[in-house]
Design an enzyme around this catalytic site. Sequence first.
Site, PDB file in Angstrom:
ATOM      1  N   GLU A   1      -6.412   4.350   8.754  1.00 24.69           N
ATOM      2  CA  GLU A   1      -6.282   5.791   8.459  1.00 24.69           C
ATOM      3  C   GLU A   1      -7.610   6.344   7.952  1.00 24.69           C
ATOM      4  OE1 GLU A   1      -2.802   5.453   5.968  1.00 24.69           O
ATOM      5  OE2 GLU A   1      -1.651   4.865   7.737  1.00 24.69           O
TER       6      GLU A   1
ATOM      7  N   HIS B   1      -9.151   0.755   5.989  1.00 26.96           N
ATOM      8  CA  HIS B   1      -7.831   0.988   6.565  1.00 26.96           C
ATOM      9  C   HIS B   1      -7.992   1.897   7.780  1.00 26.96           C
ATOM     10  CE1 HIS B   1      -3.736   2.358   7.104  1.00 26.96           C
ATOM     11  NE2 HIS B   1      -3.353   1.302   6.390  1.00 26.96           N
TER      12      HIS B   1
ATOM     13  N   SER C   1       4.170  -2.386  10.146  1.00 22.16           N
ATOM     14  CA  SER C   1       5.633  -2.399  10.266  1.00 22.16           C
ATOM     15  C   SER C   1       6.282  -3.703   9.797  1.00 22.16           C
ATOM     16  CB  SER C   1       6.061  -2.060  11.702  1.00 22.16           C
ATOM     17  OG  SER C   1       5.679  -0.728  12.016  1.00 22.16           O
TER      18      SER C   1
ATOM     19  N   ASN D   1       0.849  -1.194   0.000  1.00 21.03           N
ATOM     20  CA  ASN D   1       0.000   0.000   0.000  1.00 21.03           C
ATOM     21  C   ASN D   1       0.885   1.245   0.000  1.00 21.03           C
ATOM     22  OD1 ASN D   1      -1.848   2.030   0.571  1.00 21.03           O
ATOM     23  ND2 ASN D   1      -2.268   1.345   2.665  1.00 21.03           N
TER      24      ASN D   1
ATOM     25  N   GLU E   1      -4.488  -5.451  11.236  1.00 19.65           N
ATOM     26  CA  GLU E   1      -3.457  -4.415  11.366  1.00 19.65           C
ATOM     27  C   GLU E   1      -3.655  -3.679  12.685  1.00 19.65           C
ATOM     28  OE1 GLU E   1      -1.764  -3.047   7.390  1.00 19.65           O
ATOM     29  OE2 GLU E   1      -3.601  -1.933   7.672  1.00 19.65           O
TER      30      GLU E   1
ATOM     31  N   GLY F   1       3.233   2.002  10.771  1.00 24.52           N
ATOM     32  CA  GLY F   1       4.171   3.105  10.580  1.00 24.52           C
ATOM     33  C   GLY F   1       5.004   3.450  11.806  1.00 24.52           C
TER      34      GLY F   1
ATOM     35  N   LYS G   1      -0.081   4.272  -0.137  1.00 24.31           N
ATOM     36  CA  LYS G   1      -0.769   5.410   0.496  1.00 24.31           C
ATOM     37  C   LYS G   1      -0.656   6.633  -0.435  1.00 24.31           C
ATOM     38  CE  LYS G   1       0.062   3.225   4.887  1.00 24.31           C
ATOM     39  NZ  LYS G   1       0.210   3.326   6.323  1.00 24.31           N
TER      40      LYS G   1
HETATM   41  P1  PGA Z   1       3.400   0.121   7.586  1.00 27.48           P
HETATM   42  O1  PGA Z   1       1.887   0.356   7.103  1.00 27.48           O
HETATM   43  O2  PGA Z   1       3.895  -1.143   6.923  1.00 27.48           O
HETATM   44  O3  PGA Z   1       4.127   1.358   7.123  1.00 27.48           O
HETATM   45  O4  PGA Z   1       3.358  -0.015   9.058  1.00 27.48           O
HETATM   46  C1  PGA Z   1       0.987  -0.717   7.038  1.00 27.48           C
HETATM   47  C2  PGA Z   1      -0.341  -0.243   6.534  1.00 27.48           C
HETATM   48  O5  PGA Z   1      -0.723   0.899   6.773  1.00 27.48           O
HETATM   49  O6  PGA Z   1      -1.064  -1.008   5.872  1.00 27.48           O
END
Ligand code: PGA
Length: 262
Positions: free
Chosen positions: A102, A100, A215, A13, A170, A176, A15
């Site tokens: 976010e 997601h 991560s 992803n 997740e 992140g 983003k």
């Molecule tokens: P990340 O993001 O691997 O940077 O932790 C995962 C995600 O948001 O799907």
Amino acid sequence: MVKGRAHPLVAGNWKMNGTVDMLGHIRHMSAAIDIDPRANVEVVVFPPATLLPAASHLCRSTPLRLGGQDCSAEHSGAYTGDLSAQMLSEAGAAYVIVGHSERRSRYQETNEVVSQKAGTAIRAGLTPIICIGETAGQRAAGLTLPVVEKQLAESIPEGVDVADVVIAYEPVWAIGTGNTPSVDEVSEVHAAMRATLEKRHSRSAGSIRLLYGGSVKPSNAHQFRAIENVDGCLVGGASLNADEFLAICSAFGRQNNLSKRI
Ligand code: PGA
């Protein structure tokens, strides 16, 4: 090989990252994946929707698949700025991420909205990757399993064949941050998700792919790959680096030689 029952899936992803100069990554990845079909892992990249048509051109007749990062719950109409599942499909997507964290936290997307989006995606021929996961506070309060199970129950549309969806666990606090849950913690959640799905949708629940996300890096991918009921991963930051992403794909494939051949 992953001990889960399904063909592993590694999703990247991007983003809100990536302008046309990032199309070189797609070219590089599709070439690397194409030379080693024995890797036995399905690889899907989720670039910004603006890049989908060009990316789709670059990976045509290669095994690399593409997806959208979100879709509208509606088919069409006065929803300025939104993209429908059908539009994503026409632009070259085979998958779409819905729910997601976010989007859940910044745009107040509820389980009900996520479920509507997943249903719309399936009707447009896309496979939704439905994201769920607890916050740090919920984990600290011992609420991880109830939170995840409620999200799971309410985010999958009624009446769908669960073989048509992918679930990504997740933990919000792992996205992140560089922090990851332990192998035992991921194991516990994935086993609970599989058991819940088997109870509710017995026939096809064994084949539903359960991804871990948060991560994931080349240095820890093997540890997640070894967990029973982990059928792949959803990668954010590390998917922006083609070589790191390919190393993660190799870790999840049957043959562990993809990265050596690029
Ligand atoms: P990340 O993001 O691997 O940077 O932790 C995962 C995600 O948001 O799907």
